[in-house]
Design a protein around this motif. Structure first.
Motif, short mmCIF file in Angstrom:
data_model
loop_
_atom_site.label_atom_id
_atom_site.label_comp_id
_atom_site.label_asym_id
_atom_site.label_seq_id
_atom_site.Cartn_x
_atom_site.Cartn_y
_atom_site.Cartn_z
N ASN A 81 14.44 -5.13 -12.89
CA ASN A 81 14.12 -4.47 -11.78
C ASN A 81 14.66 -3.10 -11.96
O ASN A 81 14.13 -2.12 -11.24
CB ASN A 81 15.23 -5.12 -10.65
N HIS A 82 15.52 -2.77 -12.70
CA HIS A 82 15.91 -1.42 -12.89
C HIS A 82 14.73 -0.61 -13.43
O HIS A 82 14.35 0.64 -13.04
CB HIS A 82 16.97 -1.15 -13.66
N VAL A 83 14.05 -1.02 -14.56
CA VAL A 83 12.97 -0.41 -15.10
C VAL A 83 11.63 -0.09 -14.14
O VAL A 83 10.91 0.64 -13.96
CB VAL A 83 12.52 -1.30 -16.36
N GLN A 84 11.60 -1.32 -13.32
CA GLN A 84 10.17 -1.22 -12.30
C GLN A 84 10.89 0.00 -11.30
O GLN A 84 9.88 0.72 -10.90
CB GLN A 84 10.40 -2.69 -11.50
N GLN A 86 12.59 2.33 -11.80
CA GLN A 86 12.37 3.94 -12.60
C GLN A 86 11.07 4.13 -12.46
O GLN A 86 10.58 5.18 -11.97
CB GLN A 86 13.04 3.78 -13.79
N GLN A 87 10.12 3.18 -12.87
CA GLN A 87 8.48 3.42 -12.86
C GLN A 87 8.27 3.74 -11.57
O GLN A 87 7.33 4.80 -11.25
CB GLN A 87 7.97 2.28 -13.40
N ASN A 88 8.60 3.13 -10.57
CA ASN A 88 8.13 3.37 -9.02
C ASN A 88 8.66 4.72 -8.63
O ASN A 88 8.00 5.52 -8.02
CB ASN A 88 8.60 2.49 -7.99
N TYR A 89 9.77 5.13 -9.08
CA TYR A 89 10.45 6.60 -8.66
C TYR A 89 9.58 7.65 -9.48
O TYR A 89 9.25 8.68 -8.64
CB TYR A 89 12.18 6.69 -9.01
N LEU A 90 9.27 7.35 -10.68
CA LEU A 90 8.54 8.51 -11.47
C LEU A 90 7.03 8.46 -10.84
O LEU A 90 6.53 9.56 -10.64
CB LEU A 90 8.34 8.23 -12.81
N ARG A 91 6.44 7.46 -10.19
CA ARG A 91 5.09 7.44 -9.96
C ARG A 91 5.29 8.33 -8.49
O ARG A 91 4.11 8.95 -8.17
CB ARG A 91 4.68 6.12 -9.44
N LEU A 92 6.18 7.89 -7.64
CA LEU A 92 6.47 8.75 -6.37
C LEU A 92 6.51 10.12 -6.61
O LEU A 92 5.94 11.00 -5.93
CB LEU A 92 7.73 8.17 -5.57
N MET A 93 7.27 10.57 -7.64
CA MET A 93 7.50 11.97 -8.00
C MET A 93 6.24 12.64 -8.32
O MET A 93 5.89 13.58 -8.11
CB MET A 93 8.71 12.10 -9.13
N GLN A 94 5.49 12.13 -9.07
CA GLN A 94 4.32 12.51 -9.68
C GLN A 94 3.16 12.67 -8.40
O GLN A 94 2.34 13.37 -8.19
CB GLN A 94 3.44 11.56 -10.69
N GLU A 95 3.24 11.57 -7.58
CA GLU A 95 2.54 11.79 -6.31
C GLU A 95 2.72 13.07 -5.46
O GLU A 95 1.83 13.38 -4.51
CB GLU A 95 2.34 10.41 -5.42
N MET A 96 3.91 13.48 -5.41
CA MET A 96 4.41 14.59 -4.49
C MET A 96 3.85 15.78 -5.18
O MET A 96 3.53 16.44 -5.87
CB MET A 96 5.92 14.53 -4.44
#
Length: 96
Positions: A81-84, A86-96
């Motif tokens: 869950n932690h890895v997931q 982190q991946q979701n956060y990175l994806r969010l940051m890239q979309e911004m």
């Protein structure tokens, strides 16, 4: 002194005692072995107490093994869950 057959039977009792579901069979086999070795009732009572402790230790060991397995599973799921996250956060940051 135990004969080799009696030693073998004791080993079988201990093997049965490893599986909680086989404890009744282990008790029956151990009682048969005990009766063939010991005639004194006081000694039988002492041996029965020791055997009860062996079975209790086996049950305790099985319980703590199950607890360890559950803890391992929970830890693995938390790590996933932690890895997931982190991946979701990175994806969010890239979309911004």
């Amino acid at each position: 002194m135990l004969t080799s057959a009696q030693s073998s039977q004791l080993q079988q009792c201990l093997e049965l005692a490893r599986d909680i579901h086989q404890h009744q069979a282990a008790i029956a086999q151990f009682t048969q072995l005990r009766d063939s070795i010991v005639a004194d009732e006081a000694a039988k009572a002492l041996i029965d107490g020791i055997w009860a402790e062996v079975l209790a230790a086996r049950r305790s060991s099985a319980f703590w093994q199950q607890m360890s397995d559950v803890e391992k599973d929970v830890s693995e799921r938390l790590a996933q869950n932690h890895v997931q996250l982190q991946q979701n956060y990175l994806r969010l940051m890239q979309e911004m």
